[in-house]
Write an enzyme that holds these catalytic residues in place. Structure first.
Site, PDB file in Angstrom:
ATOM      1  N   SER A   1       0.830  -1.189   0.000  1.00 21.88           N
ATOM      2  CA  SER A   1       0.000   0.000   0.000  1.00 21.88           C
ATOM      3  C   SER A   1       0.873   1.250   0.000  1.00 21.88           C
ATOM      4  CB  SER A   1      -0.875  -0.033   1.253  1.00 21.88           C
ATOM      5  OG  SER A   1      -1.975   0.815   1.123  1.00 21.88           O
TER       6      SER A   1
ATOM      7  N   GLY B   1      -3.167  -0.413  -3.719  1.00 22.56           N
ATOM      8  CA  GLY B   1      -1.825   0.048  -3.397  1.00 22.56           C
ATOM      9  C   GLY B   1      -1.391   1.350  -4.004  1.00 22.56           C
TER      10      GLY B   1
ATOM     11  N   GLU C   1      -8.066  -3.200  -6.930  1.00 24.50           N
ATOM     12  CA  GLU C   1      -8.858  -2.920  -5.716  1.00 24.50           C
ATOM     13  C   GLU C   1      -8.330  -1.692  -5.005  1.00 24.50           C
ATOM     14  OE1 GLU C   1      -9.106  -7.620  -4.634  1.00 24.50           O
ATOM     15  OE2 GLU C   1      -7.690  -6.291  -3.646  1.00 24.50           O
ATOM     16  N   PRO C   2      -8.495  -0.515  -5.577  1.00 25.73           N
ATOM     17  CA  PRO C   2      -7.996   0.677  -4.905  1.00 25.73           C
ATOM     18  C   PRO C   2      -8.809   1.021  -3.661  1.00 25.73           C
ATOM     19  CG  PRO C   2      -9.264   1.272  -6.857  1.00 25.73           C
ATOM     20  CD  PRO C   2      -9.174  -0.228  -6.848  1.00 25.73           C
ATOM     21  N   GLY C   3      -8.123   1.422  -2.621  1.00 24.47           N
ATOM     22  CA  GLY C   3      -8.790   1.887  -1.402  1.00 24.47           C
ATOM     23  C   GLY C   3      -8.395   3.328  -1.150  1.00 24.47           C
ATOM     24  N   ARG C   4      -7.138   3.484  -0.703  1.00 27.51           N
ATOM     25  CA  ARG C   4      -6.612   4.807  -0.362  1.00 27.51           C
ATOM     26  C   ARG C   4      -6.820   5.833  -1.478  1.00 27.51           C
ATOM     27  NH1 ARG C   4      -2.177   5.247   3.098  1.00 27.51           N
ATOM     28  NH2 ARG C   4      -1.698   3.082   2.576  1.00 27.51           N
TER      29      ARG C   4
ATOM     30  N   ARG D   1      -2.117   6.818  12.064  1.00 25.07           N
ATOM     31  CA  ARG D   1      -1.093   6.602  11.039  1.00 25.07           C
ATOM     32  C   ARG D   1       0.263   7.233  11.371  1.00 25.07           C
ATOM     33  NH1 ARG D   1      -1.072   7.822   6.401  1.00 25.07           N
ATOM     34  NH2 ARG D   1      -0.325   5.856   5.539  1.00 25.07           N
TER      35      ARG D   1
ATOM     36  N   CYS E   1      -2.528  10.074  26.277  1.00 25.81           N
ATOM     37  CA  CYS E   1      -1.520  10.077  27.334  1.00 25.81           C
ATOM     38  C   CYS E   1      -0.224   9.401  26.912  1.00 25.81           C
ATOM     39  CB  CYS E   1      -2.090   9.412  28.565  1.00 25.81           C
ATOM     40  SG  CYS E   1      -3.603  10.227  29.093  1.00 25.81           S
TER      41      CYS E   1
END
Ligand code: LLP
Length: 439
Positions: free
Chosen positions: A226, A258, A297-300, A337, A368
């Site tokens: 990715s 990716g 299969e693109p996500g981002r 992230r 914290c």
């Protein structure tokens, strides 16, 4: 472009507009007013941008391209991706449930996962899932048993139909991305290794299940990793897979997701269409027949830059000799992230979106621990003050989906903005939500 220049327009959603006073709106909605009305932190998505990206994916890859829901999933997003013509990739029973709840027909869903349980497979089979991407020998055994028995745990009496399956192959191609999100190398928990011979054994088993009428073995799948900026590894994966794929004479080849996105000023990622055309050209060059459905299969790359997170500044602390800490009312619970991958983001003030940002700061959350960083090396206008709304762009992928309740911080609402209207698609959690599972 220097770090103190205004945030780059290319990092903002499609409909972002700055008015005469320098205030930023998205989808015709003023972001500072939106934050006042809905509270902070707040995930804001440009609906038009999401729709455009889905359409681009369908145009680039054709029918069958799947949105990787792990990047960002709620009922509204599942519906939107389906409406815009995408299939949906789900990788757990939970993602499957959300997609089905959204009304996405099961035949438009692709089930992933390196450790699919009996229950997940059984319910996918029972609803008539579009594709299953098979990841292990145990899973092949499970599918064979569930289909042959015609039932599974939680699915009483139903007779699953012969599912379409793809085999997930690890081609042994390494990509230059964070090691946590690399998946195409030989040493991987995912898929069947090409080099080890596991891939050959897997396809042999799937072919015999196909011949026995238990599954329909339709294709090969390979996902490399990715946040990949260079297209060369995708080409390399096709080259590595071509001979193996040719002997199987299967109708489908999926290169996974990716495609990287730009997160900070000066970064640039290849467009969707270029990704697809490079992969397709590599397939033709490698002798893969044109009749094969080559897909992804693109996500981002669908959701990342559609989203922006709004926070309110609670304290500003100068630590002489070191830096200025600007603390906001969220942090690693709404965006893990930075702490997980060291990811960089920009920070800016939506009340003066086009302003120079001469002041170096570290934008931190309210959790914290010292690792609770939102933007490690940020720059903001020097009139930033307590109470300001500060925004981090390109937070549409893997923020909401990886959010937690760490320190019992309620998760933010998700708002879709479009045509001057803000629509709450996921409401903000309340303190009561934090105890609703306690018995
Ligand atoms: N297909 C498969 C089989 C995947 O494992 C993934 C992502 C995708 C598609 C979508 O990849 P994308 O186009 O979004 O890069 N949490 C990490 C990313 C993990 C990606 C996992 N798999 C992050 O925040 O960077």
């Amino acid at each position: 472009m220097g770090p103190s220049d205004p945030v780059s327009r290319s990092l903002l959603p499609t409909t972002a507009a700055v008015d005469g006073d320098g205030r930023l709106s998205i989808g015709g909605v003023d972001l500072v007013e939106l934050a006042e009305e809905h509270g902070t932190p707040l995930y804001v998505y440009d609906e038009e941008h999401l729709r455009i990206r889905c359409r681009e994916a369908v145009e680039a890859w054709g029918d069958g391209v799947a949105y990787a829901t792990k990047a960002f999933l709620c009922v509204a997003m599942a519906r939107l991706a389906f409406e815009e013509g995408m299939c949906l990739d789900v990788s757990t029973g939970g993602e499957l449930h959300v997609a089905l709840t959204a009304g996405v027909p099961a035949h438009r869903l692709v089930l992933h996962g390196n450790n699919k349980s009996d229950a997940e497979l059984a319910s996918a089979l029972a609803v008539g899932i579009g594709r299953i991407v098979v990841d292990s020998f145990d899973e092949i055994d499970r599918i064979e048993r569930l289909v042959t028995e015609g039932s599974g745990p939680g699915v009483r009496g139903s007779a699953p139909v012969r599912p379409k399956v793809l085999a997930r192959i690890t081609p042994g191609v390494e990509v230059h991305t964070h090691e946590f999100v690399r998946t195409g190398q030989d040493d991987s928990k995912f898929g069947f290794g090409l080099a080890s011979g596991a891939a050959d054994q897997a396809v042999e088993r799937l072919q015999s299940l196909h011949d026995a009428g238990i599954v329909e073995f339709v294709g090969i799948h390979a996902h490399l990793g990715s946040q990949v900026f260079a297209l060369a590894p995708f080409v390399q994966a096709i080259e590595v897979l071509a001979d193996f794929f040719a002997t199987l004479e299967l109708p489908e080849l999926v290169v996974g997701g990716g495609l990287g996105v730009a997160y900070v000023n000066g970064e640039e990622a290849p467009p969707m269409a270029q990704w697809a055309s490079r992969v397709r050209a590599a397939c033709l060059h490698a002798g893969i027949p044109e009749s094969v459905r080559v897909s992804a299969e693109p996500g981002r790359s669908i959701v990342a830059s559609a989203g922006i997170t709004l926070y309110r500044v609670g304290t500003v602390k100068d630590v002489p000799g070191y830096r200025t800490y600007v603390s906001v009312d969220g942090g690693m619970s709404d965006n893990p992230r930075p702490v997980l991958y060291g990811s960089g983001y920009e920070a800016f003030l939506p009340r003066s979106a086009g302003a120079e940002r001469p002041m170096p700061i570290r934008l931190v959350g309210k959790h914290c621990e010292t690792g609770d960083v939102v933007v490690a090396e940020g720059f903001v206008p020097d009139d930033l003050r307590v109470g300001d709304i500060v925004a981090t762009p390109v937070t549409g992928a893997y923020g909401h989906s990886m959010a937690s309740n760490y320190n019992k911080v309620p998760r933010p609402a998700v708002i879709f903005v479009s045509g001057g209207v803000a629509r709450t698609v996921v409401r903000r959690e309340t303190f009561d939500d934090l105890v609703r599972l306690d018995l």
